[in-house]
Design an enzyme around this catalytic site. Structure first.
Site, PDB file in Angstrom:
ATOM      1  N   GLY A  19      -6.431  -8.592  39.206  1.00  0.00           N
ATOM      2  CA  GLY A  19      -5.533  -7.539  39.679  1.00  0.00           C
ATOM      3  C   GLY A  19      -4.069  -7.891  39.494  1.00  0.00           C
TER       4      GLY A  19
ATOM      5  N   ALA B  90      -1.837  -9.891  31.141  1.00  0.00           N
ATOM      6  CA  ALA B  90      -3.092 -10.642  31.109  1.00  0.00           C
ATOM      7  C   ALA B  90      -4.323  -9.747  31.031  1.00  0.00           C
ATOM      8  CB  ALA B  90      -3.185 -11.544  32.328  1.00  0.00           C
TER       9      ALA B  90
ATOM     10  N   ASP C 132       2.514  -2.645  29.780  1.00  0.00           N
ATOM     11  CA  ASP C 132       2.141  -1.451  29.016  1.00  0.00           C
ATOM     12  C   ASP C 132       3.141  -0.307  29.190  1.00  0.00           C
ATOM     13  OD1 ASP C 132       1.543  -0.775  31.618  1.00  0.00           O
ATOM     14  OD2 ASP C 132      -0.572  -0.299  31.259  1.00  0.00           O
TER      15      ASP C 132
ATOM     16  N   ARG D 250      -6.059  -0.916 -35.199  1.00  0.00           N
ATOM     17  CA  ARG D 250      -7.038   0.134 -34.913  1.00  0.00           C
ATOM     18  C   ARG D 250      -7.804   0.412 -36.190  1.00  0.00           C
ATOM     19  NH1 ARG D 250      -1.951   3.996 -34.542  1.00  0.00           N
ATOM     20  NH2 ARG D 250      -1.790   4.557 -36.739  1.00  0.00           N
TER      21      ARG D 250
ATOM     22  N   ARG E  55      -9.588   0.484  28.957  1.00  0.00           N
ATOM     23  CA  ARG E  55      -9.621   1.881  28.524  1.00  0.00           C
ATOM     24  C   ARG E  55      -9.255   2.069  27.052  1.00  0.00           C
ATOM     25  NH1 ARG E  55      -6.028   3.666  33.625  1.00  0.00           N
ATOM     26  NH2 ARG E  55      -5.727   1.413  33.702  1.00  0.00           N
TER      27      ARG E  55
ATOM     28  N   ASN F 291      -5.476  -7.712 -18.191  1.00  0.00           N
ATOM     29  CA  ASN F 291      -4.981  -8.975 -17.635  1.00  0.00           C
ATOM     30  C   ASN F 291      -6.087  -9.866 -17.090  1.00  0.00           C
ATOM     31  OD1 ASN F 291      -5.455  -7.087 -15.591  1.00  0.00           O
ATOM     32  ND2 ASN F 291      -4.050  -8.104 -14.184  1.00  0.00           N
TER      33      ASN F 291
ATOM     34  N   TYR G 198      -1.548   1.070 -16.791  1.00  0.00           N
ATOM     35  CA  TYR G 198      -1.719  -0.040 -15.859  1.00  0.00           C
ATOM     36  C   TYR G 198      -0.961  -1.247 -16.397  1.00  0.00           C
ATOM     37  CZ  TYR G 198      -3.377  -4.047 -13.371  1.00  0.00           C
ATOM     38  OH  TYR G 198      -3.392  -5.194 -12.646  1.00  0.00           O
TER      39      TYR G 198
ATOM     40  N   ASN H  79       9.887   0.844 -24.085  1.00  0.00           N
ATOM     41  CA  ASN H  79       9.181   2.101 -23.868  1.00  0.00           C
ATOM     42  C   ASN H  79       7.675   1.829 -23.869  1.00  0.00           C
ATOM     43  OD1 ASN H  79       9.455   5.216 -23.849  1.00  0.00           O
ATOM     44  ND2 ASN H  79       7.804   4.730 -25.272  1.00  0.00           N
TER      45      ASN H  79
ATOM     46  N   ASN I  24       3.952   5.941  41.069  1.00  0.00           N
ATOM     47  CA  ASN I  24       4.454   4.575  40.921  1.00  0.00           C
ATOM     48  C   ASN I  24       4.455   4.204  39.441  1.00  0.00           C
ATOM     49  OD1 ASN I  24       5.057   1.831  41.518  1.00  0.00           O
ATOM     50  ND2 ASN I  24       2.871   1.334  41.403  1.00  0.00           N
TER      51      ASN I  24
END
Ligand code: UD1
Ligand code: CA
Length: 460
Positions: A80, A12, A106, A443, A17, A389, A369, A380, A172
């Site tokens: 607490g 909870a 944790d 072209r 920190r 696109n 791309y 190929n 602890n």
């Protein structure tokens, strides 16, 4: 009676920190929230009744855990660790004869193998409370264990400890086993008369000792399990431990990881035997790597499936993609979500691909791309090919049928289809469909003006 304990995971607290918008226990370690590790460990111990105390960002925590079989206890204000346990009292009342395993949320490094002896000790000794301790070289931040008199203990928090007490190395850990009946007898005696004005769970050690109940420490020898993750530096330390555990378990399954310290593989990732992983590789999320693969340095694989015998060359990024067997990618390839390389396909240097089906044994080796496309077998793709696109509003599809040859420097303006076996001449800008077996050249025609350059130089 060796009944399994009920488990209570404390989750909870905000985790101040951490200095984070996100509650500490949802921070990921190797792709999985911290709290999942604690849950999995508790579950492997054979405990079926798991309660999780939630409070700070409780909706987020509950949603992250919605597929887990846990029951939630709400602690509205975080006053607490003992206060968190008090919040669970109503839920625990029917189980007075059972034991309660309380775990700080944790502690992601704890292993079920370590908890089993704790449980056995607690039950064999018929303790009212067993609290887990560890001898640490640097116990800074932890509560220190003091044996007040023979068999009577108390824990003093770092903030409250005197300089002498701070020298105590026995700390602890944040893991406890209570007999629920005795816990209930002592909880009302906990006060918040301390520097944080919080109700400390650790006070129960002294209270139960004073009540003449049997309270015993249980020392955990495994040093790499007791890191309580309180800040982001401790997060990094915990990550290091988990990284090595993951890499060791893969090595034991037959995966070669050349440098386990620089290789980061998420906890849920599977890797097949005989696969070789070079230094600096990252494999994340829901990824699965097959057998006999080779992943070279700085490859990043995210949420992707690599079948067997796949070769990813250095510095390639593969995201949300499928690479069938015998495919080869890189160096410096970027496969974005929805790329699917069929068997034996090859994609090379500086090629970017997105939402593209790339047929068996097809090749795109250089500087291209390919987006929103369907590409057949043995195609190929010449250097510098671009699927255009996007028209500024919508994405369009490019279809390239089997055995097509796309000359270098081609732009394919989608939507467009290149028929089976066709050729596209280098440097073409293709705006119309190309028929099967045809040659398309689009072209400017080359013109030559003889002597033009010589004449220009003379004038100048
Ligand atoms: C706690 C212990 C300390 C021990 C250390 C081990 C106390 C008073 N101290 O300190 O002796 O050495 O763990 O890592 O217990 N939580 C709640 N509700 C709250 C407060 C905390 O659910 O009101 C949860 C937190 O989310 C966290 C866990 O309890 O998962 C521990 O809280 P934390 O603040 O990290 O305790 P420490 O200061 O580390
Ligand atoms: Ca802590």
């Amino acid at each position: 009676m060796n009944q399994q304990p009920i488990a209570l995971i404390l989750a909870a607290g905000k985790g101040t920190r951490f200095k984070s918008k996100t509650i500490k226990i949802l921070h990921p370690l190797l792709g999985q929230p911290m709290i999942f590790y604690v849950l999995d460990t508790v579950k492997k111990l054979g405990t079926n009744d798991i309660l999780v105390v939630v409070g700070y960002q409780k909706e987020k925590v509950m949603s992250a855990l919605k597929e887990r079989e846990v029951q939630f206890v709400i602690q509205d204000q975080q006053l607490g660790t003992a206060h968190a346990v008090m919040a669970a009292q109503a839920a625990l009342r029917p189980f007075l004869e059972r034991d309660l395993l309380v775990v700080n949320g944790d502690l992601p490094l704890l292993r079920p193998e370590s908890l089993q002896p704790l449980l056995e000790f607690h039950q064999r000794e018929r303790n009212a409370l067993t609290f887990v301790t560890a001898l640490m070289d640097n116990p800074f931040g932890f509560g220190r264990v003091i044996e007040v008199s023979k068999g009577k203990y108390r824990v003093v928090e770092e903030r409250e400890a005197s300089p002498e007490q701070k020298k105590i190395k026995e700390a602890n850990v944040g893991l406890y086993l209570f007999r629920i009946k005795d816990l209930f007898g002592a909880l009302p005696k906990v006060s918040n008369n301390n520097s944080k004005q919080e109700f400390y769970l650790t006070d129960l050690i002294e209270i139960l000792s004073q009540q003449g109940k049997k309270v015993r420490p249980f020392s955990l020898p495994a040093k790499d399990e007791i890191v309580g993750v309180n800040d982001r530096y401790e997060l990094a330390q915990a990550l290091r431990v988990l990284q090595i555990r993951k890499n060791r378990s893969l090595a034991q399954l037959g995966v070669t990881i050349i440098d386990p310290e620089t290789t980061w593989i998420d906890i849920g990732v599977e890797v097949g035997e005989e696969t070789i992983i070079y230094p600096g590789v990252v494999i994340e999320g829901k990824s699965k790597v097959g057998k006999d693969c080779r992943l070279e340095s700085f490859a990043v694989i995210r949420d992707s499936i690599l079948k067997d015998d796949v070769h990813v060359l250095a510095s390639s990024v593969v995201e949300g993609s499928i690479l069938e067997s015998q495919t080869k990618v890189g160096p410096f390839t970027h496969l974005r979500a929805g790329s699917h390389l069929r068997k034996g396909a090859k994609v090379g240097n500086f090629v970017e691909m997105k939402k593209t089906e790339f047929g068996p044994e097809s090749k795109a080796m250089h500087l291209s791309y390919l987006g929103d496309s369907k590409i057949g077998r043995q195609v190929n793709i010449g250097a510098g090919t671009i699927t255009c696109n996007y028209d500024g509003l919508k994405k369009h599809e490019t279809q390239i049928e089997d055995e097509v040859f796309i000359g270098s420097g081609t732009q394919l303006v989608a939507p467009v289809k290149i028929g089976r076996g066709a050729y596209v001449g280098a440097g073409s800008t293709i705006t119309k469909n190309v028929s099967p077996e045809a040659l398309a050249v689009a072209r400017g025609r080359q013109v030559e003006k003889s002597g033009w350059a010589r004449r220009k130089r003379k004038k100048g």
